[in-house]
Design a protein around this motif. Structure first.
Motif, PDB file in Angstrom:
ATOM      1  N   LYS A   9       0.494  -1.266   0.174  1.00  0.00           N
ATOM      2  CA  LYS A   9       0.387  -0.089   0.078  1.00  0.00           C
ATOM      3  C   LYS A   9       1.052   1.255  -0.271  1.00  0.00           C
ATOM      4  O   LYS A   9       1.912   1.357   0.585  1.00  0.00           O
ATOM      5  CB  LYS A   9      -0.824  -0.143   1.695  1.00  0.00           C
ATOM      6  N   LYS A  10       0.492   2.125  -0.495  1.00  0.00           N
ATOM      7  CA  LYS A  10       0.470   3.377  -0.352  1.00  0.00           C
ATOM      8  C   LYS A  10       0.670   4.400   1.117  1.00  0.00           C
ATOM      9  O   LYS A  10      -0.404   3.979   1.138  1.00  0.00           O
ATOM     10  CB  LYS A  10       0.199   4.223  -1.629  1.00  0.00           C
ATOM     11  N   HIS A  11       1.883   4.806   1.503  1.00  0.00           N
ATOM     12  CA  HIS A  11       2.009   5.404   2.852  1.00  0.00           C
ATOM     13  C   HIS A  11       2.062   6.699   2.790  1.00  0.00           C
ATOM     14  O   HIS A  11       2.508   7.303   2.513  1.00  0.00           O
ATOM     15  CB  HIS A  11       3.128   4.392   3.384  1.00  0.00           C
ATOM     16  N   VAL A  12       0.871   7.002   3.248  1.00  0.00           N
ATOM     17  CA  VAL A  12       0.765   8.598   3.358  1.00  0.00           C
ATOM     18  C   VAL A  12       0.604   9.242   4.747  1.00  0.00           C
ATOM     19  O   VAL A  12      -0.532   8.647   5.741  1.00  0.00           O
ATOM     20  CB  VAL A  12      -1.051   9.146   2.658  1.00  0.00           C
ATOM     21  N   LEU A  13       1.619   9.957   5.051  1.00  0.00           N
ATOM     22  CA  LEU A  13       1.745  10.517   6.599  1.00  0.00           C
ATOM     23  C   LEU A  13       0.605  11.977   6.069  1.00  0.00           C
ATOM     24  O   LEU A  13       1.378  12.953   6.243  1.00  0.00           O
ATOM     25  CB  LEU A  13       2.999  10.600   7.305  1.00  0.00           C
ATOM     26  N   CYS A  14       0.352  12.499   6.969  1.00  0.00           N
ATOM     27  CA  CYS A  14      -0.250  13.997   7.743  1.00  0.00           C
ATOM     28  C   CYS A  14      -0.194  14.221   8.885  1.00  0.00           C
ATOM     29  O   CYS A  14      -0.357  13.715  10.479  1.00  0.00           O
ATOM     30  CB  CYS A  14      -2.804  13.640   7.491  1.00  0.00           C
ATOM     31  N   TYR A  15       0.206  15.590   8.162  1.00  0.00           N
ATOM     32  CA  TYR A  15       1.434  16.266   9.522  1.00  0.00           C
ATOM     33  C   TYR A  15       0.828  17.739   9.746  1.00  0.00           C
ATOM     34  O   TYR A  15       0.326  18.276   8.911  1.00  0.00           O
ATOM     35  CB  TYR A  15       2.916  16.659   9.110  1.00  0.00           C
ATOM     36  N   GLY A  16      -0.162  17.595  11.439  1.00  0.00           N
ATOM     37  CA  GLY A  16      -0.372  19.068  11.220  1.00  0.00           C
ATOM     38  C   GLY A  16      -0.716  19.195  12.790  1.00  0.00           C
ATOM     39  O   GLY A  16      -0.150  18.598  13.524  1.00  0.00           O
ATOM     40  N   LEU A  92       4.151   9.856   0.359  1.00  0.00           N
ATOM     41  CA  LEU A  92       3.457  10.566   0.598  1.00  0.00           C
ATOM     42  C   LEU A  92       3.275  11.527   1.979  1.00  0.00           C
ATOM     43  O   LEU A  92       2.919  10.956   3.457  1.00  0.00           O
ATOM     44  CB  LEU A  92       1.943  11.489  -0.287  1.00  0.00           C
ATOM     45  N   VAL A  93       3.877  12.526   2.334  1.00  0.00           N
ATOM     46  CA  VAL A  93       3.641  13.532   3.111  1.00  0.00           C
ATOM     47  C   VAL A  93       3.333  14.871   2.815  1.00  0.00           C
ATOM     48  O   VAL A  93       3.041  15.389   2.430  1.00  0.00           O
ATOM     49  CB  VAL A  93       5.452  14.303   4.200  1.00  0.00           C
ATOM     50  N   ILE A  94       1.593  15.116   3.431  1.00  0.00           N
ATOM     51  CA  ILE A  94       1.237  16.432   3.170  1.00  0.00           C
ATOM     52  C   ILE A  94       1.537  17.370   4.905  1.00  0.00           C
ATOM     53  O   ILE A  94       1.075  16.748   5.925  1.00  0.00           O
ATOM     54  CB  ILE A  94      -0.322  15.718   3.455  1.00  0.00           C
ATOM     55  N   ILE A 134      15.823   5.230  -1.416  1.00  0.00           N
ATOM     56  CA  ILE A 134      16.342   6.123  -2.023  1.00  0.00           C
ATOM     57  C   ILE A 134      15.862   7.189  -2.861  1.00  0.00           C
ATOM     58  O   ILE A 134      16.381   7.388  -3.786  1.00  0.00           O
ATOM     59  CB  ILE A 134      16.804   5.288  -2.845  1.00  0.00           C
ATOM     60  N   GLU A 135      14.207   7.156  -2.499  1.00  0.00           N
ATOM     61  CA  GLU A 135      13.777   8.241  -2.787  1.00  0.00           C
ATOM     62  C   GLU A 135      12.308   9.184  -1.935  1.00  0.00           C
ATOM     63  O   GLU A 135      12.445   8.838  -0.982  1.00  0.00           O
ATOM     64  CB  GLU A 135      12.452   7.584  -4.297  1.00  0.00           C
ATOM     65  N   PRO A 136      13.125   9.983  -2.548  1.00  0.00           N
ATOM     66  CA  PRO A 136      12.324  11.206  -1.105  1.00  0.00           C
ATOM     67  C   PRO A 136      10.619  10.846  -1.408  1.00  0.00           C
ATOM     68  O   PRO A 136       9.835  10.488  -2.458  1.00  0.00           O
ATOM     69  CB  PRO A 136      12.473  12.548  -1.367  1.00  0.00           C
ATOM     70  N   PRO A 137      10.315  10.842  -0.128  1.00  0.00           N
ATOM     71  CA  PRO A 137       8.601  10.960  -0.359  1.00  0.00           C
ATOM     72  C   PRO A 137       7.904  12.042  -0.975  1.00  0.00           C
ATOM     73  O   PRO A 137       8.386  13.230  -1.654  1.00  0.00           O
ATOM     74  CB  PRO A 137       8.141  10.927   1.009  1.00  0.00           C
ATOM     75  N   ASP A 138       6.974  11.276  -1.793  1.00  0.00           N
ATOM     76  CA  ASP A 138       6.246  13.521  -2.197  1.00  0.00           C
ATOM     77  C   ASP A 138       6.368  14.161  -1.306  1.00  0.00           C
ATOM     78  O   ASP A 138       5.345  13.458  -0.042  1.00  0.00           O
ATOM     79  CB  ASP A 138       4.811  12.814  -3.252  1.00  0.00           C
ATOM     80  N   VAL A 139       5.603  15.020  -1.395  1.00  0.00           N
ATOM     81  CA  VAL A 139       5.122  16.319  -0.272  1.00  0.00           C
ATOM     82  C   VAL A 139       3.894  17.211  -1.401  1.00  0.00           C
ATOM     83  O   VAL A 139       3.308  17.262  -2.747  1.00  0.00           O
ATOM     84  CB  VAL A 139       6.048  17.513   0.156  1.00  0.00           C
ATOM     85  N   LEU A 140       2.459  17.124  -0.374  1.00  0.00           N
ATOM     86  CA  LEU A 140       1.180  18.098  -0.348  1.00  0.00           C
ATOM     87  C   LEU A 140       1.139  18.886   0.337  1.00  0.00           C
ATOM     88  O   LEU A 140       1.112  18.455   1.552  1.00  0.00           O
ATOM     89  CB  LEU A 140       0.171  17.221  -0.606  1.00  0.00           C
ATOM     90  N   VAL A 181       6.136  22.173  -5.600  1.00  0.00           N
ATOM     91  CA  VAL A 181       5.829  21.335  -4.768  1.00  0.00           C
ATOM     92  C   VAL A 181       3.983  22.131  -4.919  1.00  0.00           C
ATOM     93  O   VAL A 181       3.852  22.950  -4.878  1.00  0.00           O
ATOM     94  CB  VAL A 181       6.147  20.532  -3.226  1.00  0.00           C
ATOM     95  N   PRO A 182       2.764  20.401  -5.130  1.00  0.00           N
ATOM     96  CA  PRO A 182       2.326  21.542  -5.135  1.00  0.00           C
ATOM     97  C   PRO A 182       1.246  20.999  -3.986  1.00  0.00           C
ATOM     98  O   PRO A 182       1.746  21.189  -2.651  1.00  0.00           O
ATOM     99  CB  PRO A 182       0.460  19.069  -5.465  1.00  0.00           C
ATOM    100  N   LEU A 183       0.195  21.904  -3.929  1.00  0.00           N
ATOM    101  CA  LEU A 183      -0.367  22.898  -3.109  1.00  0.00           C
ATOM    102  C   LEU A 183      -1.936  22.828  -3.632  1.00  0.00           C
ATOM    103  O   LEU A 183      -2.867  22.944  -4.655  1.00  0.00           O
ATOM    104  CB  LEU A 183      -0.155  24.560  -3.757  1.00  0.00           C
ATOM    105  N   LEU A 184      -3.166  22.008  -2.119  1.00  0.00           N
ATOM    106  CA  LEU A 184      -3.716  22.782  -1.751  1.00  0.00           C
ATOM    107  C   LEU A 184      -4.853  23.531  -1.735  1.00  0.00           C
ATOM    108  O   LEU A 184      -4.216  23.562  -0.221  1.00  0.00           O
ATOM    109  CB  LEU A 184      -4.492  21.160  -1.170  1.00  0.00           C
ATOM    110  N   TYR A 185      -6.067  24.427  -2.062  1.00  0.00           N
ATOM    111  CA  TYR A 185      -6.152  25.558  -0.883  1.00  0.00           C
ATOM    112  C   TYR A 185      -7.729  24.672  -0.201  1.00  0.00           C
ATOM    113  O   TYR A 185      -8.573  24.343  -1.279  1.00  0.00           O
ATOM    114  CB  TYR A 185      -6.392  26.815  -1.944  1.00  0.00           C
ATOM    115  N   ALA A 186      -7.575  24.574   1.087  1.00  0.00           N
ATOM    116  CA  ALA A 186      -8.621  24.382   1.630  1.00  0.00           C
ATOM    117  C   ALA A 186      -9.637  25.416   1.177  1.00  0.00           C
ATOM    118  O   ALA A 186     -10.845  24.679   1.580  1.00  0.00           O
ATOM    119  CB  ALA A 186      -7.664  23.724   3.092  1.00  0.00           C
TER     120      ALA A 186
END
Length: 223
Positions: A9-16, A92-94, A134-140, A181-186
């Protein structure tokens, strides 16, 4: 013997901060249930192919030490590497931070807050934490919402913060464009709850979770 997962599974970490932790607006420290919070909504919607790790902390800043919270590390930059190392590998790090930097005690400008998030992004983009080490996580990056200075306990703490919060959309846009890096406007689909002017309602958590889930599916499918 530890059995491998049947389906990776893709692992997504939500940092907030408290809006990831699930603070109930004007709730005197109450917390929404797991699957009401937006990371929990992600877990429900994406459970087949994604693993969601929730890392929310009330009062977390981007880069500031909170002088009024002794003994609790709320500096997001100081903790991020440790948390990512603990949960690796991460696909992915959010990052949904910046609201607490609006507190008057930090005297941060909107540009300062964007710079703080930029430092978090660069810290997260360490290949050691990503797939295979060996690869950096993607970041949103999720841009914080505009706040209201209402007559609650939060009002004096965030005095002067509304105007700066309204500038974050532009400073975050410039920052994320520059570092690619991508940006989401909540704020395109939710707003803070008017009861305390800072936190998300249960309904807004649900909507945010749905929108982030859509973004994640589109992001990984396009790659």
């Amino acid at each position: 013997m530890v059995e491998p997962e049947d389906t990776p599974k893709k692992h997504v970490l939500c940092y907030g901060d408290s809006n990831t932790w699930g603070y109930v607006p004007a709730g005197d420290g109450a917390r929404f249930p797991t699957y009401t919070r937006w990371p929990g909504v992600l877990s429900k919607l994406l459970r087949t192919n994604y693993r969601i790790t929730e890392e929310g902390l009330c009062g977390r800043t981007t880069v500031h030490d909170d002088p009024f919270a002794p003994g609790i590390e709320r500096n997001g930059l100081k903790l991020l590497g440790t948390i990512l190392d603990s949960h690796k590998s991460v696909d992915l790090v959010i990052i949904f931070l910046g609201v607490n930097d609006l507190k008057s005690c930090f005297s941060s400008t909107s540009a300062d807050i964007a710079k703080g998030v930029e430092l978090l992004v660069r810290s997260a983009q360490n290949p050691e934490f990503g797939p295979g080490g060996i690869e950096p996580p993607d970041v949103l990056v999720i841009c914080p919402l505009s706040i209201w200075e209402v007559a609650t306990n939060f009002g004096p703490t965030f005095k002067g913060g509304r105007e700066k919060s309204q500038d974050l959309r532009d400073t975050f846009r410039q920052m994320t464009k520059r570092i690619n890096v991508p940006l989401l406007y909540a704020e395109d689909f939710i707003a803070v709850d008017p009861s305390d002017g800072i936190h998300l309602s249960a309904e807004s958590h649900g909507i945010l979770g749905q929108e982030v889930a859509k973004w994640i599916l589109e992001w990984f499918e396009s790659r």
